[in-house]
Design a protein around this motif. Structure first.
Motif, PDB file in Angstrom:
ATOM      1  N   UNK A 155     -14.746  17.751  -2.211  1.00 44.88           N
ATOM      2  CA  UNK A 155     -14.494  16.704  -3.191  1.00 44.88           C
ATOM      3  C   UNK A 155     -13.024  16.750  -3.610  1.00 44.88           C
ATOM      4  N   UNK A 156     -12.338  15.601  -3.421  1.00 45.07           N
ATOM      5  CA  UNK A 156     -10.911  15.498  -3.708  1.00 45.07           C
ATOM      6  C   UNK A 156     -10.674  14.704  -4.990  1.00 45.07           C
ATOM      7  N   UNK A 157      -9.614  15.082  -5.709  1.00 47.62           N
ATOM      8  CA  UNK A 157      -9.149  14.339  -6.879  1.00 47.62           C
ATOM      9  C   UNK A 157      -7.746  13.828  -6.569  1.00 47.62           C
ATOM     10  N   UNK A 158      -7.575  12.481  -6.607  1.00 47.66           N
ATOM     11  CA  UNK A 158      -6.275  11.887  -6.334  1.00 47.66           C
ATOM     12  C   UNK A 158      -5.460  11.653  -7.607  1.00 47.66           C
ATOM     13  N   UNK A 159      -5.960  12.154  -8.733  1.00 48.31           N
ATOM     14  CA  UNK A 159      -5.160  12.216  -9.942  1.00 48.31           C
ATOM     15  C   UNK A 159      -5.227  11.027 -10.855  1.00 48.31           C
ATOM     16  N   UNK A 160      -5.537   9.848 -10.321  1.00 52.02           N
ATOM     17  CA  UNK A 160      -5.541   8.636 -11.120  1.00 52.02           C
ATOM     18  C   UNK A 160      -6.397   7.599 -10.418  1.00 52.02           C
ATOM     19  N   UNK A 161      -7.053   6.746 -11.199  1.00 55.44           N
ATOM     20  CA  UNK A 161      -7.849   5.654 -10.637  1.00 55.44           C
ATOM     21  C   UNK A 161      -6.947   4.734  -9.813  1.00 55.44           C
ATOM     22  N   UNK A 162      -7.432   4.334  -8.632  1.00 56.77           N
ATOM     23  CA  UNK A 162      -6.700   3.389  -7.791  1.00 56.77           C
ATOM     24  C   UNK A 162      -7.680   2.394  -7.191  1.00 56.77           C
ATOM     25  N   UNK A 163      -7.152   1.331  -6.599  1.00 53.07           N
ATOM     26  CA  UNK A 163      -7.931   0.394  -5.785  1.00 53.07           C
ATOM     27  C   UNK A 163      -7.470   0.553  -4.352  1.00 53.07           C
ATOM     28  N   UNK A 164      -8.422   0.760  -3.428  1.00 47.37           N
ATOM     29  CA  UNK A 164      -8.048   0.909  -2.034  1.00 47.37           C
ATOM     30  C   UNK A 164      -9.087   1.659  -1.233  1.00 47.37           C
ATOM     31  N   UNK A 165      -8.626   2.466  -0.297  1.00 47.46           N
ATOM     32  CA  UNK A 165      -9.527   3.194   0.593  1.00 47.46           C
ATOM     33  C   UNK A 165      -8.981   4.570   0.889  1.00 47.46           C
ATOM     34  N   UNK A 166      -9.294   5.053   2.089  1.00 51.20           N
ATOM     35  CA  UNK A 166      -8.921   6.420   2.432  1.00 51.20           C
ATOM     36  C   UNK A 166      -8.469   6.478   3.888  1.00 51.20           C
ATOM     37  N   UNK A 167      -7.502   7.327   4.145  1.00 47.54           N
ATOM     38  CA  UNK A 167      -6.999   7.561   5.504  1.00 47.54           C
ATOM     39  C   UNK A 167      -7.338   8.990   5.910  1.00 47.54           C
TER      40      UNK A 167
ATOM     41  N   UNK B 144      -5.833  11.187   2.866  1.00 44.72           N
ATOM     42  CA  UNK B 144      -4.963  10.533   1.890  1.00 44.72           C
ATOM     43  C   UNK B 144      -5.630   9.262   1.355  1.00 44.72           C
ATOM     44  N   UNK B 145      -5.433   9.005   0.078  1.00 46.63           N
ATOM     45  CA  UNK B 145      -5.915   7.754  -0.497  1.00 46.63           C
ATOM     46  C   UNK B 145      -4.949   6.632  -0.146  1.00 46.63           C
ATOM     47  N   UNK B 146      -5.500   5.445   0.116  1.00 48.45           N
ATOM     48  CA  UNK B 146      -4.694   4.250   0.385  1.00 48.45           C
ATOM     49  C   UNK B 146      -4.701   3.411  -0.886  1.00 48.45           C
ATOM     50  N   UNK B 147      -3.590   3.372  -1.572  1.00 44.61           N
ATOM     51  CA  UNK B 147      -3.461   2.696  -2.857  1.00 44.61           C
ATOM     52  C   UNK B 147      -2.906   1.293  -2.606  1.00 44.61           C
ATOM     53  N   UNK B 148      -3.710   0.256  -2.915  1.00 46.73           N
ATOM     54  CA  UNK B 148      -3.309  -1.139  -2.726  1.00 46.73           C
ATOM     55  C   UNK B 148      -3.062  -1.784  -4.088  1.00 46.73           C
ATOM     56  N   UNK B 149      -1.886  -2.400  -4.248  1.00 47.02           N
ATOM     57  CA  UNK B 149      -1.533  -2.993  -5.538  1.00 47.02           C
ATOM     58  C   UNK B 149      -0.410  -4.000  -5.344  1.00 47.02           C
TER      59      UNK B 149
ATOM     60  N   UNK C  61       0.834  -1.200   0.000  1.00 46.59           N
ATOM     61  CA  UNK C  61       0.000   0.000   0.000  1.00 46.59           C
ATOM     62  C   UNK C  61       0.870   1.251   0.000  1.00 46.59           C
ATOM     63  N   UNK C  62       0.376   2.257  -0.685  1.00 40.76           N
ATOM     64  CA  UNK C  62       0.990   3.580  -0.668  1.00 40.76           C
ATOM     65  C   UNK C  62      -0.088   4.601  -0.314  1.00 40.76           C
ATOM     66  N   UNK C  63       0.351   5.704   0.217  1.00 41.33           N
ATOM     67  CA  UNK C  63      -0.578   6.760   0.613  1.00 41.33           C
ATOM     68  C   UNK C  63      -0.390   7.947  -0.326  1.00 41.33           C
ATOM     69  N   UNK C  64      -1.512   8.393  -0.908  1.00 42.01           N
ATOM     70  CA  UNK C  64      -1.483   9.427  -1.930  1.00 42.01           C
ATOM     71  C   UNK C  64      -2.148  10.704  -1.432  1.00 42.01           C
ATOM     72  N   UNK C  65      -1.448  11.806  -1.593  1.00 43.96           N
ATOM     73  CA  UNK C  65      -2.000  13.114  -1.255  1.00 43.96           C
ATOM     74  C   UNK C  65      -2.919  13.576  -2.389  1.00 43.96           C
ATOM     75  N   UNK C  66      -4.032  14.231  -2.080  1.00 46.79           N
ATOM     76  CA  UNK C  66      -4.898  14.723  -3.164  1.00 46.79           C
ATOM     77  C   UNK C  66      -4.142  15.653  -4.100  1.00 46.79           C
TER      78      UNK C  66
END
Length: 585
Positions: A95-107, A188-193, A41-46
């Motif tokens: 409403x936040x935009x994280x820039x790209x489609x991801x699979x995961x959740x939010x922190x 932050x978005x939680x990006x799981x991959x 998992x990685x954490x993405x800033x909006x």
């Protein structure tokens, strides 16, 4: 501390997905069963704030602080946070935009308002802006099917909450409780991959094609979760037919990966014969075709032998489903959704698939030392070829008829597939239409459809390819990354059909990745001659391109390729293949 842990007992050794030995905490004893998750998992800033409910600054204060890179840790500094302030009639939202489609959740990291009680917020994930702004209803099709994307939770005072498991690019947060102050330090978005290298690559003088190749690869990568899904929002299931384009992309981009065998075996194990995988006869045929193509790329005979008993039984079952030299399949008779209202076309497609599957059965049974079964498959396929059904205008059926050899590819392409250019393409069967075009040597036509059809999704803001798409949808549509103004169509909310109506439509569907493997196979020019890539053929078809370069993964290593078109139209090629890979030109 180390001495204290030693007193608790020996740690249990486990093996991670990359083969490295890891340790379970020593408090676990041998009675515990565990499974190592193969994802990271990685954490993405909006990237940006698309919208706020407050334009005056009274109920939302310092929202731009949430665009700062965070740490995921609450603290006592009490600085650089955003305040959402509600009253009896106002529920502020962002409403936040994280820039790209991801699979995961939010922190969500909170600060320290005076009221220390937990506070309710509403979270809405969206693959588009319009979906994140929607509510669950029967009008626009927004849904919580398969994955919760619209729900209310409580967050703590001065703490961290991690929640959610869906496919999304956008997230909306609203303060639900009245007369409260929510202090947000981070969102932050939680990006799981799966943390796996992109071994394959494709680059040419056409940046649009390059982006399409990469987008197809990324689309499938997101769906490589614990199993190989077809969609990260909907459906998060193992659909075997959908897997075929995905597996071809995985072979092209990542090489061998455990998720493929795990998913194929799952489908087999939950579908005892005489059942059809996913209830669809064609999907059991795709299971055979996937194994043929997987073996060609990976050459894993030990794994193929594990399929032998089921494979032979399934081929017998398919042979029994023929009558008077025609396919006579039961179960759900399905190619893809856009072709489903054309029963004659579906029949033609299923008949062609039956020929393709039985011929694949000949190959596999020969490898598996099943000569009697190979002969049965060959004889039945020969009988089926005596009958050539009418595609009835179906581009899906015409593509399969061409690929099976029942109809000349040039005829299928000219009379059906090329009619209206990319009209009546589909994201799933578009791959087979491209394959048929390649067989007809219509490389320029295929490249133009890739640019127009798959590129049309990119023009609408896509960062992954969709469950379905029609270029007609774009005529008056707003891209998915913007609010839809009055008088414009919502490309996500206003279109779709069958199971993907309106906002239920998946905007990340692995079956749509066909151009990725197609470009590597036909433009870069890589085809497999001997199983396990022991012998490959490299014959580029640059069409209107001036140069192309890339890599292709094999079990022996990566093949590096570059082709340049010369002034006289000839192609100069530079090829670097690893030891053990023979290259034919």
């Amino acid at each position: 501390m180390r001495k204290y842990l030693a007193l608790l007992g020996c740690a249990l050794s486990v093996v991670s997905h990359d083969g490295q030995s890891q340790q379970l905490p020593p408090v676990f004893d041998q009675s515990y069963e565990s499974q190592q998750d193969s994802r990271v998992r990685r954490y993405l800033t909006p990237r940006r704030i698309v919208w706020t409910s407050d334009k005056t600054g009274g109920s939302i204060v310092d929202a731009q602080n949430l665009l700062r890179e965070g740490t995921g840790q609450a603290d006592l500094v009490h600085q650089n946070f955003c305040k959402l302030i509600s009253n009896d009639g106002q529920q502020p939202g962002i409403l936040f935009d994280f820039g790209k489609e991801i699979q995961g959740g939010i922190q969500i990291v909170t600060d320290q308002p005076a009221n220390q009680k937990p506070i309710k917020i509403r979270i809405r994930f969206g693959e588009s802006v319009s979906e994140a702004m929607s509510s669950i209803d029967s009008i626009q099709g927004a849904t919580n099917d398969h994955a919760m994307r619209d729900f209310t939770v409580e967050v703590p005072w001065l703490g961290v909450m991690q929640v959610g498991n869906s496919g999304f690019r956008f997230a909306r947060i609203d303060l639900v409780d009245p007369n409260r102050e929510l202090q947000l330090k981070e969102v932050r978005a939680i990006f799981e991959y799966r943390d796996i290298p992109y071994l394959g690559s494709f680059k040419s003088n056409d940046d649009r094609l390059n982006k399409i190749w990469n987008t197809g690869a990324y689309t499938v990568h997101l769906n490589m979760q614990e199993y190989l899904w077809d969609g990260i929002k909907r459906d998060r299931l193992v659909w075997v037919g959908d897997m075929h384009p995905e597996v071809m992309t995985i072979n092209t981009v990542f090489g061998k990966n455990e998720v493929v065998a795990k998913s194929l075996d799952h489908a087999r194990d939950i579908t005892p014969l005489p059942g059809w995988m996913n209830g669809i006869s064609a999907y059991s045929m795709w299971w055979v075709l996937i194994h043929r193509d997987l073996y060609k790329n990976q050459g894993d005979l030990q794994y193929l032998r594990k399929q032998q008993k089921y494979l032979v039984g399934l081929l017998d079952q398919l042979i029994e489903k023929t009558k008077d030299n025609k396919e006579n399949l039961d179960g759900m008779r399905f190619l893809d959704w856009p072709s489903s209202e054309n029963p004659k076309g579906v029949h033609a497609g299923l008949h062609a698939m039956m020929v393709m599957t039985l011929e694949a059965g000949v190959e596999l049974c020969t490898i598996l030392d099943e000569p009697a079964q190979a002969l049965k498959c060959k004889n039945t396929a020969t009988q089926l070829k005596l009958y050539v059904p009418d595609a009835n205008g179906s581009k899906q059926a015409a593509a399969l008829l061409a690929l099976s050899g029942l109809v000349a590819a040039e005829k299928a392409n000219a009379e059906v597939i090329s009619q209206g250019d990319c009209e009546r393409f589909s994201t799933f069967y578009g791959y087979y239409m491209l394959q048929a075009k390649a067989k007809a040597k219509d490389y320029n036509g295929a490249l133009n459809c890739i640019r127009s059809y798959w590129g049309g999704m990119l023009d609408m803001g896509a960062s992954t390819f969709w469950e379905d798409f029609d270029l007609a949808w774009t005529k008056n549509a707003e891209p998915i990354d913007e609010l839809v103004p009055e008088g414009k169509d919502d490309i996500h909310g206003d279109f779709g059909a069958y199971c993907y109506k309106n906002l239920r439509h998946s905007l990340c569907h692995g079956w749509a990745s066909g151009p990725t493997s197609w470009l590597s196979e036909h433009v870069l020019g890589v085809s497999i001659v001997e199983p396990g890539c022991k012998t490959i053929r490299i014959q580029p078809n640059l069409g209107d391109l001036t140069w192309v370069e890339g890599t292709y993964p094999t079990p022996m290593g990566v093949v590096k390729i570059r082709h340049e078109k010369q002034a006289d139209g000839s192609i100069k090629s530079t090829i670097d293949a690893p030891k053990g890979v023979k290259v034919l030109r």
